[in-house]
Design a protein around this motif. Structure first.
Motif, PDB file in Angstrom:
ATOM      1  N   MET A   1      51.984   7.133  73.164  1.00  0.00           N
ATOM      2  CA  MET A   1      51.218   8.169  72.653  1.00  0.00           C
ATOM      3  C   MET A   1      49.932   7.756  73.000  1.00  0.00           C
ATOM      4  N   ASN A   2      48.919   8.694  73.614  1.00  0.00           N
ATOM      5  CA  ASN A   2      47.436   8.354  73.850  1.00  0.00           C
ATOM      6  C   ASN A   2      46.515   8.376  72.725  1.00  0.00           C
ATOM      7  N   LYS A   3      45.590   7.703  72.724  1.00  0.00           N
ATOM      8  CA  LYS A   3      44.472   7.620  71.743  1.00  0.00           C
ATOM      9  C   LYS A   3      44.118   9.224  71.202  1.00  0.00           C
ATOM     10  N   ASP A   4      43.675  10.052  72.180  1.00  0.00           N
ATOM     11  CA  ASP A   4      43.373  11.531  71.865  1.00  0.00           C
ATOM     12  C   ASP A   4      44.581  12.065  70.953  1.00  0.00           C
ATOM     13  N   THR A   5      45.838  12.129  71.527  1.00  0.00           N
ATOM     14  CA  THR A   5      46.938  12.468  70.874  1.00  0.00           C
ATOM     15  C   THR A   5      47.141  11.964  69.421  1.00  0.00           C
ATOM     16  N   LEU A   6      46.772  10.771  69.392  1.00  0.00           N
ATOM     17  CA  LEU A   6      47.060  10.037  67.971  1.00  0.00           C
ATOM     18  C   LEU A   6      46.052  10.793  66.993  1.00  0.00           C
ATOM     19  N   GLU A   7      44.736  10.687  67.431  1.00  0.00           N
ATOM     20  CA  GLU A   7      43.644  11.138  66.742  1.00  0.00           C
ATOM     21  C   GLU A   7      43.932  12.654  66.161  1.00  0.00           C
ATOM     22  N   GLY A   8      44.592  13.560  67.157  1.00  0.00           N
ATOM     23  CA  GLY A   8      44.627  14.831  66.791  1.00  0.00           C
ATOM     24  C   GLY A   8      45.865  14.986  65.881  1.00  0.00           C
ATOM     25  N   GLN A   9      46.690  14.159  65.810  1.00  0.00           N
ATOM     26  CA  GLN A   9      48.009  14.301  65.039  1.00  0.00           C
ATOM     27  C   GLN A   9      47.904  13.338  63.674  1.00  0.00           C
ATOM     28  N   TRP A  10      46.540  12.774  63.682  1.00  0.00           N
ATOM     29  CA  TRP A  10      46.552  11.779  62.331  1.00  0.00           C
ATOM     30  C   TRP A  10      46.688  12.089  61.256  1.00  0.00           C
ATOM     31  N   LYS A  11      46.114  13.617  60.824  1.00  0.00           N
ATOM     32  CA  LYS A  11      46.422  14.207  59.486  1.00  0.00           C
ATOM     33  C   LYS A  11      47.706  14.297  58.981  1.00  0.00           C
ATOM     34  N   GLN A  12      48.866  14.782  59.951  1.00  0.00           N
ATOM     35  CA  GLN A  12      50.015  14.338  59.706  1.00  0.00           C
ATOM     36  C   GLN A  12      50.755  13.431  59.460  1.00  0.00           C
ATOM     37  N   LEU A  13      50.400  12.358  60.632  1.00  0.00           N
ATOM     38  CA  LEU A  13      50.803  11.098  60.553  1.00  0.00           C
ATOM     39  C   LEU A  13      50.464  10.259  59.232  1.00  0.00           C
ATOM     40  N   GLY A  15      50.058  11.089  56.309  1.00  0.00           N
ATOM     41  CA  GLY A  15      50.986  11.169  55.282  1.00  0.00           C
ATOM     42  C   GLY A  15      52.310  10.321  55.086  1.00  0.00           C
ATOM     43  N   LYS A  16      52.661  10.309  56.238  1.00  0.00           N
ATOM     44  CA  LYS A  16      53.947   9.184  56.676  1.00  0.00           C
ATOM     45  C   LYS A  16      53.452   7.760  56.640  1.00  0.00           C
ATOM     46  N   ALA A  17      52.226   7.488  57.023  1.00  0.00           N
ATOM     47  CA  ALA A  17      51.711   6.348  56.672  1.00  0.00           C
ATOM     48  C   ALA A  17      51.690   5.957  55.437  1.00  0.00           C
ATOM     49  N   LYS A  18      51.179   6.929  54.830  1.00  0.00           N
ATOM     50  CA  LYS A  18      51.080   6.431  53.181  1.00  0.00           C
ATOM     51  C   LYS A  18      52.414   6.098  52.401  1.00  0.00           C
ATOM     52  N   VAL A  19      53.389   6.895  52.968  1.00  0.00           N
ATOM     53  CA  VAL A  19      54.965   6.441  52.540  1.00  0.00           C
ATOM     54  C   VAL A  19      55.209   5.109  52.976  1.00  0.00           C
ATOM     55  N   VAL A  20      54.941   4.860  54.111  1.00  0.00           N
ATOM     56  CA  VAL A  20      55.365   3.499  54.638  1.00  0.00           C
ATOM     57  C   VAL A  20      54.430   2.290  54.206  1.00  0.00           C
ATOM     58  N   TRP A  21      53.126   2.563  53.956  1.00  0.00           N
ATOM     59  CA  TRP A  21      52.367   1.479  53.322  1.00  0.00           C
ATOM     60  C   TRP A  21      51.470   1.958  52.143  1.00  0.00           C
TER      61      TRP A  21
END
Length: 66
Positions: A1-13, A15-21
């Protein structure tokens, strides 16, 4: 996953990161805006992980959530 894609999807991710950490705050997650390097630093700092452990956790997280 490239940097632009990551930043574009970060709002959804974020929430998942909050569950993990769960110790990461919403403000911290918003501030890093999908930057894997910054997320690695936060995981390392908040959870007392070595740099290598934090990098592996973050990589696994992004790999699972592509």
């Amino acid at each position: 996953m490239n940097k632009d894609t990551l930043e574009g999807q970060w709002k959804q991710l974020a929430g998942k990161a909050k569950v993990v950490w769960g110790d990461l705050t919403d403000d911290e997650l918003a501030k890093i805006n999908g930057n894997a390097e910054q997320l690695t630093g936060l995981v390392q700092e908040k959870y007392g992980r070595t740099r290598e452990e934090a990098e592996r956790e973050v990589k696994d997280f992004f790999d699972r959530n592509r």
